[in-house]
Design an enzyme around this catalytic site. Structure first.
Site, PDB file in Angstrom:
ATOM      1  N   ARG A 105     -39.221  47.517 -40.474  1.00 43.71           N
ATOM      2  CA  ARG A 105     -39.344  48.036 -41.830  1.00 43.71           C
ATOM      3  C   ARG A 105     -40.194  47.125 -42.696  1.00 43.71           C
ATOM      4  NH1 ARG A 105     -34.345  51.329 -41.919  1.00 43.71           N
ATOM      5  NH2 ARG A 105     -34.298  52.513 -43.829  1.00 43.71           N
ATOM      6  N   LYS A 156     -35.773  60.561 -39.529  1.00 44.91           N
ATOM      7  CA  LYS A 156     -35.995  59.692 -38.356  1.00 44.91           C
ATOM      8  C   LYS A 156     -34.817  59.759 -37.388  1.00 44.91           C
ATOM      9  CE  LYS A 156     -36.221  55.803 -40.698  1.00 44.91           C
ATOM     10  NZ  LYS A 156     -36.177  56.214 -42.115  1.00 44.91           N
ATOM     11  N   ARG A 166     -26.986  64.589 -47.635  1.00 43.95           N
ATOM     12  CA  ARG A 166     -26.692  63.978 -46.348  1.00 43.95           C
ATOM     13  C   ARG A 166     -25.229  63.562 -46.247  1.00 43.95           C
ATOM     14  NH1 ARG A 166     -30.489  59.444 -43.761  1.00 43.95           N
ATOM     15  NH2 ARG A 166     -29.900  58.130 -45.511  1.00 43.95           N
ATOM     16  N   ARG A 225     -34.551  52.670 -53.046  1.00 37.29           N
ATOM     17  CA  ARG A 225     -34.872  52.709 -51.622  1.00 37.29           C
ATOM     18  C   ARG A 225     -36.284  53.234 -51.398  1.00 37.29           C
ATOM     19  NH1 ARG A 225     -30.296  56.081 -49.235  1.00 37.29           N
ATOM     20  NH2 ARG A 225     -31.271  55.707 -47.230  1.00 37.29           N
ATOM     21  N   ARG A 261     -22.835  58.475 -47.884  1.00 36.22           N
ATOM     22  CA  ARG A 261     -23.129  57.041 -47.975  1.00 36.22           C
ATOM     23  C   ARG A 261     -23.330  56.647 -49.429  1.00 36.22           C
ATOM     24  NH1 ARG A 261     -27.954  56.202 -43.734  1.00 36.22           N
ATOM     25  NH2 ARG A 261     -28.660  54.885 -45.445  1.00 36.22           N
TER      26      ARG A 261
HETATM   27  P1  ADP Z   1     -32.488  55.402 -44.043  1.00 36.53           P
HETATM   28  O1  ADP Z   1     -33.594  55.374 -43.051  1.00 36.53           O
HETATM   29  O2  ADP Z   1     -31.981  56.751 -44.297  1.00 36.53           O
HETATM   30  O3  ADP Z   1     -32.788  54.637 -45.273  1.00 36.53           O
HETATM   31  P2  ADP Z   1     -30.939  53.504 -42.454  1.00 36.53           P
HETATM   32  O4  ADP Z   1     -29.612  53.852 -41.930  1.00 36.53           O
HETATM   33  O5  ADP Z   1     -32.061  53.351 -41.502  1.00 36.53           O
HETATM   34  O6  ADP Z   1     -31.231  54.638 -43.513  1.00 36.53           O
HETATM   35  O7  ADP Z   1     -30.823  52.155 -43.302  1.00 36.53           O
HETATM   36  C1  ADP Z   1     -29.858  51.955 -44.282  1.00 36.53           C
HETATM   37  C2  ADP Z   1     -30.006  50.590 -44.901  1.00 36.53           C
HETATM   38  O8  ADP Z   1     -29.789  49.580 -43.903  1.00 36.53           O
HETATM   39  C3  ADP Z   1     -31.371  50.266 -45.484  1.00 36.53           C
HETATM   40  O9  ADP Z   1     -31.535  50.743 -46.791  1.00 36.53           O
HETATM   41  C4  ADP Z   1     -31.364  48.727 -45.419  1.00 36.53           C
HETATM   42  O10 ADP Z   1     -30.598  48.170 -46.459  1.00 36.53           O
HETATM   43  C5  ADP Z   1     -30.638  48.459 -44.122  1.00 36.53           C
HETATM   44  N1  ADP Z   1     -31.593  48.355 -42.984  1.00 36.53           N
HETATM   45  C6  ADP Z   1     -31.671  49.179 -41.900  1.00 36.53           C
HETATM   46  N2  ADP Z   1     -32.677  48.816 -41.079  1.00 36.53           N
HETATM   47  C7  ADP Z   1     -33.268  47.729 -41.653  1.00 36.53           C
HETATM   48  C8  ADP Z   1     -34.362  46.894 -41.326  1.00 36.53           C
HETATM   49  N3  ADP Z   1     -35.107  47.107 -40.215  1.00 36.53           N
HETATM   50  N4  ADP Z   1     -34.670  45.874 -42.163  1.00 36.53           N
HETATM   51  C9  ADP Z   1     -33.949  45.646 -43.261  1.00 36.53           C
HETATM   52  N5  ADP Z   1     -32.916  46.394 -43.659  1.00 36.53           N
HETATM   53  C10 ADP Z   1     -32.563  47.436 -42.872  1.00 36.53           C
END
Ligand code: ADP
Ligand code: ZN
Length: 210
Positions: A88, A13, A123, A167, A156
């Site tokens: 999400r 994404k 990553r 996840r 990370r």
């Molecule tokens: P990825 O899409 O690779 O999982 P992100 O950087 O988008 O990584 O998100 C990392 C973490 O940040 C998620 O696992 C969650 O804990 C938190 N997070 C990010 N966006 C949201 C969201 N919209 N709602 C809840 N938690 C979020």
């Protein structure tokens, strides 16, 4: 154009959000990057979010809804935006609707679960500017160094294998139902994630047009 990018963790994404950002000159907004920045800066919000993120869980809805509400009100979002990693959950999507935010398209990048683990384990990220890399599929010019800002790249904590399964489960349980939510609104476009970034990008650009 107001866009949402959906997809499992590691589906790509963020990379596609950057490509669309360059093409359409609209900001790419990543809740993950905003949260990681807050953690790096030691803010109260960052402290609150850290334990959830490290455990592979979602940060509470009210926290991320607050972040998005504030961000979308900034001037640079007037001509459109790309949401990467938000919404999400169904309540987050409903909150967008309640804010009166009109979404034009939702692009869902599909990658099978079997491929996610290797994508995430390779990553590497830049904590300074938010750029992401992959040791195999999207390597930086100099190993371990950010092309954009020269910072050292890191892995990370939540990309470690022991957190990845959590996840993925969270994704299937809480985020995947959004496909139905936006399908019913008639704005869902599916893109099959490809091995090569540029092949996925070509499909993403096509999804912006048809
Ligand atoms: P990825 O899409 O690779 O999982 P992100 O950087 O988008 O990584 O998100 C990392 C973490 O940040 C998620 O696992 C969650 O804990 C938190 N997070 C990010 N966006 C949201 C969201 N919209 N709602 C809840 N938690 C979020
Ligand atoms: Zn950087």
């Amino acid at each position: 154009m107001n866009l949402i990018l959906l997809g499992a963790p590691g589906a790509g994404k963020g990379t596609q959000a950057e490509k669309i950002c360059e093409k359409l000159s609209i900001p790419a907004i990543s809740t993950g990057n905003i949260l990681r920045e807050a953690i790096a800066n030691g803010t109260e919000m960052g402290l609150k979010a850290k334990s959830f993120i490290d455990a592979g869980k979602l940060v509470p809805d009210e926290v991320v809804i607050g972040i998005i509400n504030e961000r979308l009100n900034k001037d640079d979002c007037r001509n459109g935006f790309i949401l990467d990693g938000f919404p999400r959950t169904i309540p987050q999507a409903e909150a967008l609707d309640e804010m009166g935010v009109q979404i034009d398209r939702v692009i869902d990048i599909e990658v099978p679960d079997e491929k996610i683990a290797s994508r995430l384990s390779g990553r590497r990220v830049c904590l300074k500017c938010g750029a992401t890399y992959h040791t195999e599929f999207k390597a930086p010019v100099t190993e371990g160094i950010c092309d954009v800002c020269g910072e050292k790249l890191v892995q990370r904590k939540d990309d470690m294998p022991e957190t990845v399964l959590d996840r993925l489960n969270t994704y299937h349980e809480q985020t995947e139902p959004l496909k139905d939510y936006y399908e019913k609104k008639g704005i869902l476009h599916i893109v099959e994630g490809q091995e090569k970034v540029e092949d996925t990008t070509a499909l993403t650009f096509k999804a912006l047009e048809d």
